[in-house]
Design an enzyme around this catalytic site. Structure first.
Site, PDB file in Angstrom:
ATOM      1  N   ASP A  34       0.830  -1.204   0.000  1.00  0.00           N
ATOM      2  CA  ASP A  34       0.000   0.000   0.000  1.00  0.00           C
ATOM      3  C   ASP A  34       0.860   1.249   0.000  1.00  0.00           C
ATOM      4  OD1 ASP A  34      -2.787  -1.038   0.311  1.00  0.00           O
ATOM      5  OD2 ASP A  34      -1.893  -1.993   2.067  1.00  0.00           O
ATOM      6  N   HIS A  65      -0.666  -1.261  -4.616  1.00  0.00           N
ATOM      7  CA  HIS A  65      -1.907  -0.486  -4.547  1.00  0.00           C
ATOM      8  C   HIS A  65      -1.529   0.976  -4.316  1.00  0.00           C
ATOM      9  CE1 HIS A  65      -5.800   0.242  -1.923  1.00  0.00           C
ATOM     10  NE2 HIS A  65      -5.757   1.013  -2.979  1.00  0.00           N
ATOM     11  N   MET A  67      -2.185   4.605  -3.589  1.00  0.00           N
ATOM     12  CA  MET A  67      -3.167   5.556  -3.056  1.00  0.00           C
ATOM     13  C   MET A  67      -2.494   6.910  -3.088  1.00  0.00           C
ATOM     14  SD  MET A  67      -4.654   3.216  -0.007  1.00  0.00           S
ATOM     15  CE  MET A  67      -3.323   2.040  -0.204  1.00  0.00           C
ATOM     16  N   MET A 135     -12.624  -1.443  -2.905  1.00  0.00           N
ATOM     17  CA  MET A 135     -12.276  -1.152  -1.507  1.00  0.00           C
ATOM     18  C   MET A 135     -13.489  -1.412  -0.615  1.00  0.00           C
ATOM     19  SD  MET A 135      -9.124  -0.253  -1.356  1.00  0.00           S
ATOM     20  CE  MET A 135      -9.090   0.187   0.381  1.00  0.00           C
ATOM     21  N   ASP A 173     -10.431  -5.307  -0.614  1.00  0.00           N
ATOM     22  CA  ASP A 173      -9.404  -4.823   0.309  1.00  0.00           C
ATOM     23  C   ASP A 173     -10.032  -4.038   1.447  1.00  0.00           C
ATOM     24  OD1 ASP A 173      -7.106  -3.809   1.476  1.00  0.00           O
ATOM     25  OD2 ASP A 173      -6.504  -2.596  -0.257  1.00  0.00           O
TER      26      ASP A 173
HETATM   27  C1  DX5 Z   1      -6.135   0.351   3.412  1.00  0.00           C
HETATM   28  C2  DX5 Z   1      -5.235  -0.571   2.651  1.00  0.00           C
HETATM   29  C3  DX5 Z   1      -5.363  -1.992   2.999  1.00  0.00           C
HETATM   30  C4  DX5 Z   1      -5.092  -2.356   4.435  1.00  0.00           C
HETATM   31  C5  DX5 Z   1      -6.000  -3.510   4.752  1.00  0.00           C
HETATM   32  O1  DX5 Z   1      -6.173   1.579   2.767  1.00  0.00           O
HETATM   33  O2  DX5 Z   1      -5.469  -0.465   1.258  1.00  0.00           O
HETATM   34  O3  DX5 Z   1      -4.632  -2.838   2.115  1.00  0.00           O
HETATM   35  O4  DX5 Z   1      -3.777  -2.700   4.730  1.00  0.00           O
HETATM   36  O5  DX5 Z   1      -5.896  -3.789   6.094  1.00  0.00           O
HETATM   37  P1  DX5 Z   1      -6.976  -4.697   6.866  1.00  0.00           P
HETATM   38  O6  DX5 Z   1      -7.010  -6.037   6.194  1.00  0.00           O
HETATM   39  O7  DX5 Z   1      -6.421  -4.734   8.238  1.00  0.00           O
HETATM   40  O8  DX5 Z   1      -8.301  -3.984   6.776  1.00  0.00           O
HETATM   41 ZN    ZN Z   2      -4.555  -1.916  -0.126  1.00  0.00          ZN
END
Ligand code: DX5
Ligand code: ZN
Length: 214
Positions: A34, A65, A67, A135, A173
């Protein structure tokens, strides 16, 4: 069999090299990384140097991923380290051009949507996607509660991909655990991301196996 992509966001990075071989042995399919810029999401995580260090310690495909705001600015750099490269529909890049560029650099393309984005908005882009990431929490932090409204979006995307005759992975996710993972798989998810659920497990290998057997 559903694929599993553990998110290292909340892992202890200095002990990650002990965990990566366990992932490989227990059937993990890829590693979810991430990248957050503090602008597109209210959090900052890590970038290319950290991904490069992780890459040295694993043969697992890297599922990056992004962001970040205006992701087209960094596609070339991330494509050099990623196997799967995803960015947000909402992040201010030309979506079609960015997906094409990801493929041009030899990566699998992934288009990601936030909880407030409707599935229908991305239907025209499906032919350019190897994967769609839905998401199931607001992006930015691990450990949040799963939003069940994401399941209907997964169903819609799976149905539309079929209608268009396209084969793609559907990833989910956020908030995936023993209760929510079966719901996601049933809705049509083919790749589960899980952060806290995997990294807080007492026995990581057993937990990976139980998810993979869904
Ligand atoms: C949040 C991330 C996720 C996060 C998921 O913005 O994209 O990948 O690490 O974590 P969990 O599985 O703990 O919700
Ligand atoms: Zn993610």
């Amino acid at each position: 069999m559903v694929k599993l992509s553990p998110s290292v966001l909340t892992a202890d990075f200095l002990t990650l090299s002990d965990i990566l071989p366990k992932f490989e042995k227990s059937g993990v399919d890829m590693l979810h990384l991430d990248v957050m810029d503090g602008i597109f999401v209210p959090n900052i995580s890590f970038g290319i140097p950290v991904i490069n260090s992780i890459k040295k310690h694993t043969s697992l495909p890297l599922d990056v991923h992004l962001m970040i705001d205006k992701p087209h600015r960094y596609i070339k750099e991330f494509a050099e380290v990623a196997d799967w490269l995803g960015f947000h529909y909402e992040a201010g890049s030309d979506v079609g051009e960015t997906l094409k560029e990801i493929r041009k650099y030899g990566c699998k393309s992934c288009l990601t949507i936030k909880p407030n984005t409707e599935a229908e908005e991305i239907f025209d882009f499906l032919p350019l996607c190897d994967m769609v990431l839905v998401m199931s929490v607001d992006p930015g932090f691990g450990g949040q509660k799963f939003m069940p409204s994401s399941l209907d979006k997964v169903r819609k995307i799976a149905k539309e991909a079929k209608r268009q005759g396209i084969s793609l992975e559907i990833e989910i996710d956020g908030g995936i655990n023993a209760e929510t993972a079966p719901l996601a798989v049933e809705a049509g998810v083919t790749v589960l991301v899980a952060g806290n659920y995997i990294f807080s497990a007492e026995n990581i290998e057993e937990t990976v196996k139980s998810v993979k057997s869904l």
